[in-house]
Write an enzyme that holds these catalytic residues in place. Structure first.
Site, short mmCIF file in Angstrom:
data_model
loop_
_atom_site.label_atom_id
_atom_site.label_comp_id
_atom_site.label_asym_id
_atom_site.label_seq_id
_atom_site.Cartn_x
_atom_site.Cartn_y
_atom_site.Cartn_z
N HIS B 76 51.48 71.61 45.22
CA HIS B 76 50.96 70.40 44.61
C HIS B 76 52.12 69.56 44.08
O HIS B 76 52.23 68.37 44.36
CB HIS B 76 49.99 70.75 43.48
CG HIS B 76 49.61 69.59 42.62
ND1 HIS B 76 48.68 68.65 43.00
CD2 HIS B 76 50.04 69.20 41.40
CE1 HIS B 76 48.55 67.73 42.05
NE2 HIS B 76 49.36 68.04 41.07
N ASP B 105 64.73 42.00 59.26
CA ASP B 105 64.45 43.43 59.35
C ASP B 105 65.45 44.11 58.43
O ASP B 105 66.17 43.46 57.69
CB ASP B 105 64.60 43.93 60.80
CG ASP B 105 63.78 45.20 61.06
OD1 ASP B 105 63.81 46.15 60.24
OD2 ASP B 105 63.07 45.24 62.07
N TRP B 140 57.74 74.01 41.92
CA TRP B 140 58.36 72.90 42.63
C TRP B 140 59.82 72.75 42.27
O TRP B 140 60.56 72.08 42.97
CB TRP B 140 57.60 71.58 42.41
CG TRP B 140 58.03 70.75 41.26
CD1 TRP B 140 57.55 70.81 39.97
CD2 TRP B 140 59.01 69.71 41.26
NE1 TRP B 140 58.19 69.90 39.19
CE2 TRP B 140 59.08 69.20 39.94
CE3 TRP B 140 59.86 69.18 42.23
CZ2 TRP B 140 59.95 68.18 39.57
CZ3 TRP B 140 60.73 68.14 41.87
CH2 TRP B 140 60.76 67.66 40.54
N SER B 171 65.84 62.29 55.13
CA SER B 171 64.98 61.11 55.25
C SER B 171 65.25 60.13 54.13
O SER B 171 65.44 58.92 54.34
CB SER B 171 63.51 61.55 55.22
OG SER B 171 62.66 60.45 55.02
N SER B 172 65.31 60.64 52.91
CA SER B 172 65.53 59.75 51.75
C SER B 172 66.89 59.08 51.82
O SER B 172 67.02 57.90 51.51
CB SER B 172 65.44 60.54 50.45
OG SER B 172 64.13 61.02 50.27
N HIS B 255 66.56 65.13 37.53
CA HIS B 255 66.25 64.09 36.59
C HIS B 255 66.35 62.69 37.19
O HIS B 255 65.41 61.90 37.06
CB HIS B 255 67.00 64.19 35.25
CG HIS B 255 66.29 63.32 34.31
ND1 HIS B 255 65.17 63.74 33.61
CD2 HIS B 255 66.41 62.01 34.09
CE1 HIS B 255 64.67 62.70 32.97
NE2 HIS B 255 65.40 61.63 33.23
N GLU B 257 65.76 62.04 40.01
CA GLU B 257 64.57 61.99 40.87
C GLU B 257 63.39 61.33 40.17
O GLU B 257 62.65 60.56 40.77
CB GLU B 257 64.21 63.41 41.32
CG GLU B 257 62.84 63.56 41.96
CD GLU B 257 62.73 62.85 43.28
OE1 GLU B 257 63.76 62.38 43.80
OE2 GLU B 257 61.60 62.72 43.77
N TYR B 259 63.50 59.10 37.93
CA TYR B 259 63.74 57.66 37.87
C TYR B 259 63.60 57.05 39.25
O TYR B 259 63.17 55.91 39.39
CB TYR B 259 65.09 57.36 37.25
CG TYR B 259 65.11 57.78 35.82
CD1 TYR B 259 65.99 58.73 35.35
CD2 TYR B 259 64.17 57.26 34.93
CE1 TYR B 259 65.96 59.15 34.03
CE2 TYR B 259 64.12 57.68 33.63
CZ TYR B 259 65.02 58.62 33.18
OH TYR B 259 64.98 59.04 31.88
N SER B 270 56.60 44.51 37.69
CA SER B 270 57.33 43.27 37.39
C SER B 270 57.00 42.16 38.37
O SER B 270 57.24 40.99 38.06
CB SER B 270 58.84 43.52 37.42
OG SER B 270 59.21 44.48 36.46
N HIS B 304 68.17 68.38 29.65
CA HIS B 304 67.03 68.44 28.73
C HIS B 304 65.87 69.22 29.36
O HIS B 304 64.90 69.52 28.70
CB HIS B 304 66.58 67.05 28.25
CG HIS B 304 65.94 66.18 29.29
ND1 HIS B 304 66.14 64.83 29.35
CD2 HIS B 304 65.06 66.44 30.29
CE1 HIS B 304 65.44 64.31 30.35
NE2 HIS B 304 64.77 65.26 30.94
N HIS B 305 66.01 69.57 30.63
CA HIS B 305 65.04 70.48 31.24
C HIS B 305 65.43 71.92 30.98
O HIS B 305 64.72 72.83 31.38
CB HIS B 305 64.99 70.25 32.76
CG HIS B 305 64.63 68.85 33.14
ND1 HIS B 305 63.33 68.45 33.36
CD2 HIS B 305 65.39 67.75 33.34
CE1 HIS B 305 63.32 67.16 33.68
NE2 HIS B 305 64.55 66.71 33.68
N THR B 330 63.88 51.35 28.58
CA THR B 330 62.47 51.34 28.95
C THR B 330 61.65 50.54 27.95
O THR B 330 60.76 49.78 28.32
CB THR B 330 61.94 52.78 29.05
OG1 THR B 330 62.76 53.50 29.96
CG2 THR B 330 60.51 52.79 29.52
N LYS B 333 61.94 46.94 28.59
CA LYS B 333 61.10 46.48 29.69
C LYS B 333 59.66 46.29 29.25
O LYS B 333 59.02 45.30 29.58
CB LYS B 333 61.12 47.52 30.82
CG LYS B 333 62.39 47.56 31.58
CD LYS B 333 62.23 48.54 32.72
CE LYS B 333 63.21 48.24 33.81
NZ LYS B 333 62.94 48.97 35.03
N ARG B 452 52.61 76.90 30.97
CA ARG B 452 52.36 76.35 32.29
C ARG B 452 52.25 77.46 33.32
O ARG B 452 52.75 78.56 33.10
CB ARG B 452 53.54 75.52 32.81
CG ARG B 452 53.98 74.36 32.04
CD ARG B 452 55.29 73.86 32.62
NE ARG B 452 55.13 73.17 33.88
CZ ARG B 452 55.98 72.27 34.33
NH1 ARG B 452 57.03 71.95 33.60
NH2 ARG B 452 55.79 71.70 35.49
#
Lengths: 196, 600, 335
Positions: B76, B105, B140, B171-172, B255, B257, B259, B270, B304-305, B330, B333, B452
């Site tokens: 998931h 293009d 994950w 791919s990314s 991390h 990721e 963002y 926006s 921080h993880h 943030t 924004k 968890r």
């Protein structure tokens, strides 16, 4: 009509792609080199990391790659002067030197296996083979790429105004060479300097 | 529209039907492929979630055994991150960004196609594991050594994970390279960097994040695969390895990721707010710079993880500080967004509901992040349902809501039909209520001690009621997704036709037909501000609509061949090296063909 | 058309949510909102500070958002609002304000963190080794070895050294302190000073495989006297079986597969794969803190451990009823 790329972007600007990709590759190799530096002296058992590596083949390989960068420059020079035959020759020589690098690496690996150093012998083996192996894989991809570009050259795919793919493979090749220089220093020379 | 542009012949090759899609290098078609794939995988990930939620609805249920449950939560998370949110944003970006900057293009059309085929094949590859002995099951973020030790019951699950993610990583990176070069070098005349639409800004920053973050997980996955398959010791403590190296390498990617997943979403918001408030985006520069700041600071907070792993307190404190600082751009924004709406002429259509919903829900997610940044509080909250609640507020309430907003906003541009607005608003409310019912109680459960990743829980812990509420909420979300799919189907069939500019919008993608022609624009309006189309409509800027000629790139098989070859190589790495060899041959053939073929 | 009647959804929805949430707040749960140690209380204090700030921020921001969307609804189709692009003063204000607030939060975070990480002197030392899916508990200074149930005296600091044997686990007793991971190859430490007598539930808080959900434990905080009595009893070798059935059970244990994994002090059983069972009957739970320790449960466990704790490592050959009864009789005597 501008070259073959009419999506309104100049060749010079299209080079940015390979630069950006190489920046990404720097991070990749940095991560593996970090693992190498962290783990090089943490082996439990297995062949002694300080004395297992020899310098002859890596030194030859360094020369091989450095010369191949020179031949790559010559190839690019040749296409800028519209000399397709020379371009093709220099590209093939570069590829051949790359292939030499890989096969010498293979020889070095088989010597090390015979001495008992394998990826699963100890953690030094794990990091050594992973780092140098992935570099060698990058060289191999470069060899294929060079040959493909050489093939396109001889079929008339480039000219003095249109040679971007030759430049791009060149940038990749120089990068792979630079990474080798870093590996040569960190993996081989540093050991010798510390423990000679 | 005035005179049709002359499209130069695309060379000898022209394909029809399925072949046309397989060989397409058109960013619009590639974008649609990304989006369709994302929707498909969203259903897969959603079903995984529903099964888990049903299992947890009450204590001690036995709907699924722990082994299956562990596969479900692993897949998931992996699916929603890599196969839904990222490709959705890549797809929207692919379709819209070139249009927004007035380009024909992307810079590298074939690399663009490579990205989408790698995504599709990579996603299929990973999910095939369910039928081939077991899906990935170590979470994950795959902590070693749990992930690096092969278990007899599920020997290949994590190999599918490691190799599948490599495919997706390539791919990314392909997409990222394209976005950087396209955005930097293919803007229409007059479109200086300080006139870029915010969606383009955020896509640019995200592309850089991908380029510098993905290699870290690529390296980590290699080390993991080697430990599992070649007897290496990278994460084997007894042999000198360190399980924490995995965590550092993973979260250095992980991390940024998040963002990567939120910045383009913020970009979508926006875009929507100014159009539906009939005012310019408030504080354009502040929002743009904040996006860049978030990108930079995002690389400094990864540990921080890892607050509970036993790092020295000074290190924890440093990461805590950085994690709080990242909240400031943030906040900037959010205030600027509200100021955009303030004093405007608010047109509450489905896209606007989603944009406003995004802000409302992201604020909650952002606030709960502060608790997690405060180390002593994190010691209690980490690895509990509080984190699950937090992450779903920012990723579901945030990214997914923005994505739905983007879909409602750009669907008419991409298909020529408007999605039914009434149904869209119904979908919004079902999703909003469902989302809050599902994920708000999770914060409480975390505080009440629920860890968890547990497949069941005892009845004397006081967790039953909240879990039941959450399950009901999850089903409500499922209903909302069904409503969405229904809306797409009905609207494609009988929806209201869309004009070039159905929303009275500001940016260049609305200055061409819906959908655009293959060459995107007959002519591009002049760009003198951040709102070129607005200027033409309301500020008296003249747009000479004389059509310009266009030349399109050739379609090509090679991206698909390359992607297919790579996937076959990965299969072989799990099952049999001969298969890898075959894959390598295909890969090399594709690579060589790519280099040699005429580009057009 | 959608007017403000969309928003009439909001208040009843929030009300329903509040009712549901309050229904969920139960005193049964192991929560650090009921701290039983200063360490837990300090985290709760910091949490409360952040809670106040976040609620205030929530009300302010969501209020502004909601207001802006309702107040400025489009009233006519060609309505054209003033085209404002920005305001530098506002920009500075809403940059500085959040930064200041967060700096304050960080200040308290830093202070609390330092207090928590300052190791105490004296008190009890406990070594915990986490394996899949149980906790080995040892008191090196006191010569006590047990599993899954940790006893400590009230009002004294207890320092834990934490090691992971196979994969990463995490040691968490919410009411007493925050988590600390057990990482293979690393020895972590944590500590707390319990101030209330009672039994507190702990859990593994890092996903560690199939039976992670069933890897729990308890911390029993006792008076100094009771703790001393417990230690004295734990230091003894296992009680010899009294009844014939119990003696039979001991035979079954020693001759069977049990000795491969379990230790019973003073007997031939010296296995270390599973929990030490020397004083098994003195513990209130078994199976990794998940099953109440009584005859019926024990019988069920021995008949089929997998049924009670799916995926766990205890895979044994099928036992006959006679064997089970004997073993239970024996184990029940190991006080």
């Amino acid at each position: 009509m501008e070259a073959t790329h009419a999506y309104n972007i100049k060749d010079d600007h299209r080079k940015l792609g390979i630069w950006v990709f190489l920046a990404s590759e720097v991070i990749f190799f940095a991560a593996i080199i970090t693992a190498f530096i962290l783990y090089r002296e943490r082996s439990v058992g297995g062949p002694d990391p300080k004395h297992i590596l020899t310098l002859l083949i890596p030194t030859i390989n360094t020369f091989v790659l450095l010369i191949s960068s020179v031949t790559m420059v010559l190839a690019l020079q040749a296409i800028k002067e519209a000399d397709r035959a020379a371009t093709w020759r220099w590209l093939v020589v570069t590829a051949a030197l790359g292939a030499t690098f890989v096969s010498l690496k293979g020889t070095e690996y088989s010597h090390l296996f015979a001495e008992g150093l394998t990826p699963s012998a100890n953690i030094f083996g794990s990091v050594y083979f992973t780092l140098t192996g992935f570099h060698a894989a990058h060289v191999l991809i470069g060899v294929v790429w060079l040959l493909a570009v050489a093939a396109k050259t001889i079929r008339g795919g480039f000219s003095a105004d249109n040679y971007l793919p030759v430049e791009i493979v060149g940038l990749y090749w120089h990068f792979v060479d630079l990474v080798w220089v870093a590996i040569f220093m960190i993996v081989y020379l540093l050991e010798q300097l510390k423990f000679a | 529209m005035t005179t049709q542009a002359t499209t130069m012949p695309t060379g000898k090759r022209e394909y029809k039907g399925l072949m046309a899609w397989l060989t397409t290098v058109d960013h619009k078609r590639i974008g649609i492929l990304y989006i369709i794939a994302s929707v498909f995988f969203m259903l897969v990930g959603g079903i995984e979630a529903l099964i888990m939620r049903t299992q947890l609805a009450q204590s001690n249920l036995k709907l699924v055994n722990p082994e299956l449950y562990n596969q479900l939560f692993t897949m998931h998370g992996t699916t929603m991150v890599f196969l839904v949110i990222m490709p959705f944003l890549a797809g929207l970006g692919n379709y819209i960004v070139p249009l927004m900057i007035g380009a024909r293009d992307m810079a590298y059309p074939r690399i663009n196609a490579l990205g989408v085929w790698l995504l599709i094949l990579g996603g299929i590859f990973m999910n095939l594991s369910f039928m081939l002995g077991g899906a990935p099951d170590a979470g994950w973020f795959g902590y070693a050594p749990l992930s690096s030790i092969r278990t007899a019951g599920n020997p290949y699950g994590m190999d599918f994970w490691a190799l599948g993610l490599q495919i997706l990583g390539i791919s990314s990176i392909s997409a990222a390279v394209n976005f950087v070069v396209t955005i930097l070098w293919m803007r229409a005349p007059g479109m200086k960097m300080n006139r870029l639409p915010l969606f383009v800004w955020t896509t640019l920053v995200t592309a850089f994040l991908i380029l510098f973050a993905m290699p870290s997980i690529a390296a980590a996955l290699i080390l993991l695969f080697f430990d599992r398959n070649f007897g290496t010791f990278f994460f084997n403590a007894a042999q000198g390895g360190d399980p924490l190296l995995w965590q550092h390498l993973f979260w250095f990617f992980g991390h940024p990721e998040v963002y990567i997943m939120i910045l383009p979403a913020m970009g979508i918001v926006s875009e929507i707010l100014p159009v539906f408030s009939r005012k310019p985006l408030f504080g354009y520069a502040a929002i743009a710079y904040s996006s860049v700041a978030i990108g930079f600071i995002g690389f400094t907070v990864w540990a921080h993880h890892m607050f509970a792993v036993g790092l020295p307190p000074a290190i924890n404190a440093a990461f805590s500080f950085a994690s709080m600082i990242v909240a400031v751009p943030t906040a900037i924004k959010i205030f600027n967004w509200i100021a955009t709406i303030w004093g405007g002429s608010v047109n509450l259509k489905a896209p606007m509901y989603y944009a406003v919903g995004f802000i409302a829900l992201f604020v909650i997610g952002g606030l709960t992040g502060i608790y997690l940044a405060a180390v002593p509080v994190d010691f209690q909250l980490t690895d509990t349902y509080f984190v699950v609640g937090h992450l779903h507020y920012v990723l579901f309430g945030g990214s997914i809501f923005a994505i739905f907003g983007g879909i409602y906003y750009w669907f008419p541009k991409m298909t020529g039909k408007l999605l039914n607005d009434r149904t869209g608003v119904w979908q919004f409310w079902l999703q909003f209520i469902g989302m809050n019912l599902t994920f708000f109680p999770m914060h409480l459960l975390g505080i009440l001690g629920m860890p968890r990743r547990i497949y069941t829980y005892a009845g004397d812990l006081g967790w039953d009621t909240l879990n039941l509420v959450q399950t009901i909420g999850a089903y409500l979300i499922a209903v909302s997704v069904a409503v969405f799919l229904w809306n797409v189907y009905v609207s494609l069939k009988n929806g209201e036709k869309a004009s070039d500019d159905p929303w009275d919008a500001d940016t260049l993608e609305w200055a061409t037909s819906s959908p655009p022609p293959a060459h995107n624009f007959d002519s591009v309006p002049p760009v003198n501000s951040t709102r070129p189309l607005w200027d033409v409509k309301h500020a008296g800027v003249k747009w000479d609509k004389r059509a310009e000629s266009a030349h399109l790139p050739n379609p090509s098989y090679m991206p698909f061949v390359l992607a297919f070859g790579l996937t076959v190589v990965m299969f072989g790495l799990i099952y049999n090296p001969i298969i890898s060899l075959a894959g390598l041959v295909i890969f090399v053939a594709g690579f060589a063909g790519w280099v040699v073929e005429p580009v057009g | 058309m959608h007017r403000s009647n969309d928003f009439k959804f909001i208040l009843p929805a929030m009300g329903a949510l509040a009712v549901l949430l309050l229904a969920g707040c139960s005193p049964d749960s192991p929560t650090w909102l009921n701290p039983a140690s200063p360490n837990a209380a300090k985290a709760t204090d910091l949490f409360n500070l952040i809670f106040l700030i976040s609620v205030a921020t929530f009300v302010l921001v969501e209020g502004l958002l909601l207001y802006s969307v309702i107040r400025f609804r489009r009233k006519s189709t060609d309505e054209m609002p003033t085209q404002i692009h920005g305001n530098t003063r506002l920009e500075i204000a809403w940059t500085v304000a959040p930064a200041l607030v967060l700096l304050v939060v960080f200040g308290f975070t830093w202070q609390t963190l330092n207090e928590l990480e300052t190791m105490p002197t004296g008190g009890v030392k406990v070594k915990v080794v986490g394996s899949q899916w149980w906790w080995h508990v040892e008191y090196p200074d006191l010569g006590v070895v047990t599993a899954n149930e940790i006893h400590v005296p009230v009002n004294q600091p207890v320092t834990f050294s934490l090691e992971g044997k196979d994969v990463i686990h995490s040691f968490w007793v919410p009411e007493l302190g925050g988590k600390r991971d057990l990482v293979p190859g690393k020895v972590n430490t944590t500590w707390f000073r319990p101030t209330k007598i009672g039994t507190f539930r702990g859990a593994c808080a890092e996903f560690c495989g199939s039976a992670h959900a069933n890897m729990r434990f308890t911390v029993v905080v006792q008076s100094q006297d009771d703790f001393n009595k417990w230690v004295a009893a734990q230091k003894q070798d296992a009680a010899a079986p009294v009844s014939d059935l119990a003696k039979q059970g001991e035979q079954e244990f020693v001759k069977g597969v049990c000795v491969a994994c379990h230790t019973i002090g003073g007997t031939a059983a010296k296995g270390t794969v599973g929990p030490n069972l020397t004083h098994f009957a003195a513990r209130k739970t078994f199976g990794g803190g998940i099953i109440e320790n009584n005859t019926e449960n024990l019988k069920a466990w021995l008949k089929n451990p997998q049924a009670l704790k799916p995926g766990n490592i205890m895979v044994i050959p099928k036992l006959t009823d006679t064997q089970v009864n004997a073993l239970v009789e024996y184990l029940n005597g190991l006080k």
